[in-house]
Scaffold this active site. Structure first.
Site, short mmCIF file in Angstrom:
data_model
loop_
_atom_site.label_atom_id
_atom_site.label_comp_id
_atom_site.label_asym_id
_atom_site.label_seq_id
_atom_site.Cartn_x
_atom_site.Cartn_y
_atom_site.Cartn_z
CG HIS A 1 -22.00 10.20 24.75
ND1 HIS A 1 -21.56 10.54 23.49
CD2 HIS A 1 -22.07 8.85 24.75
CE1 HIS A 1 -21.36 9.46 22.77
NE2 HIS A 1 -21.67 8.41 23.51
CG ASP A 2 -21.35 14.32 23.09
OD1 ASP A 2 -20.87 15.34 23.61
OD2 ASP A 2 -20.77 13.22 23.11
N GLY B 1 -25.90 8.28 21.70
CA GLY B 1 -25.03 9.45 21.65
C GLY B 1 -25.15 10.26 20.37
#
Length: 267
Positions: free
Chosen positions: A126-127, A144
């Site tokens: 994520h991200d 992440g």
């Protein structure tokens, strides 16, 4: 019409209402395409591919069997908020690759650039923000909030710790754990990643001028052996150098960072 009449959809594939599939796309046997997915012209899902969430895949990207693209983050703080995954053009995504959407706390978007190669079993968390022409070799994992700039190569079975930045043109050797930021054009290897030099092979392949390579070598030596802190040495480099490549390293070191740096001779 969300699904172009020119797209080829295998009868065993499941395409949920609302999905946008452009002309020239091919969705192979037993694929699943979610309601918020957008496939740009020429995207190919070979077979058994899952694309879900609010996910956009750019032109001419090719996804191989058993990849899961756009799954929710592996983050206990995630509460189902609306987040996205944006994958650029002409990427090659091989078997069992996973790419997750973003989180509210990380800006909400995981982003992958153009012309990347993501070999079998890779993970993009994520991200994460990935630039162009990046290569993740088999079973490499990027945690992440990481940033991988253009032309980065991460070796097989390597892991990148959350929040780490890897500068343009850097190379990470196989079976390496990277826990701190890596300067542009750096060479990192060893089980607990060590900054062991410059990615000279990559620089030469890109046709970088000999004068710039010489300047980068001198800069690396100053960063390794000069007086003062690592940031102090970088600032002096910035004041003295005429090489744009060295200035790029200086800008990277003096920018905001959530991690410390891998420094020459230290893990």
């Amino acid at each position: 019409m969300p699904v172009s009449p020119d797209a080829q959809i295998h009868p065993t594939a499941i395409v949920e209402d609302g999905a946008e599939i452009a002309a020239g796309c091919s969705v192979g046997p037993f694929c699943m395409v979610g309601a918020e997915v957008q496939l740009a012209p020429g995207v190919t899902l070979l077979s058994h591919v899952v694309v879900e969430g609010d996910t956009e895949i750019g032109e001419d990207t090719r996804v191989h069997p058993f990849a899961v693209i756009g799954g929710i983050p592996q983050d206990l703080k995630f509460r189902g908020e609306a987040t996205r995954l944006v994958v650029g053009k002409r990427n090659r995504i091989r078997e069992y690759v996973t790419m997750n959407t973003g989180t509210e706390g990380g800006g909400g978007v995981t982003r992958v650039g153009d012309d990347g190669l993501f070999m079998a079993g890779c993970h993009v968390a994520h991200d994460v923000q990935i630039g162009d022409r990046v290569i993740l070799v088999n079973n490499a994992s990027v945690a992440g909030h990481c940033v991988l700039e253009d032309d980065v190569i991460v070796g097989g079975l390597s892991g990148v710790h959350q929040w780490v930045r890897i500068g343009q043109g850097a190379i990470i050797g196989a079976v390496t754990m990277v826990t701190n930021d890596v300067i542009p054009y750096g060479l990192v290897q060893a089980e607990r990643g060590e900054l062991d030099g410059l990615n000279l092979v990559g620089l030469k392949r890109r046709g970088v001028a000999r004068s710039d390579i010489t300047a980068l070598r001198a800069a690396f030596q100053m960063l390794a052996q000069g007086e003062g802190t690592f940031q102090d040495r970088a600032r002096r480099l910035g004041a003295e150098t005429e090489s744009e490549y060295v200035r790029q390293i200086v800008a990277f070191i003096t920018a905001d960072s959530d991690r410390s740096f891998l420094t020459p001779g230290k893990g």
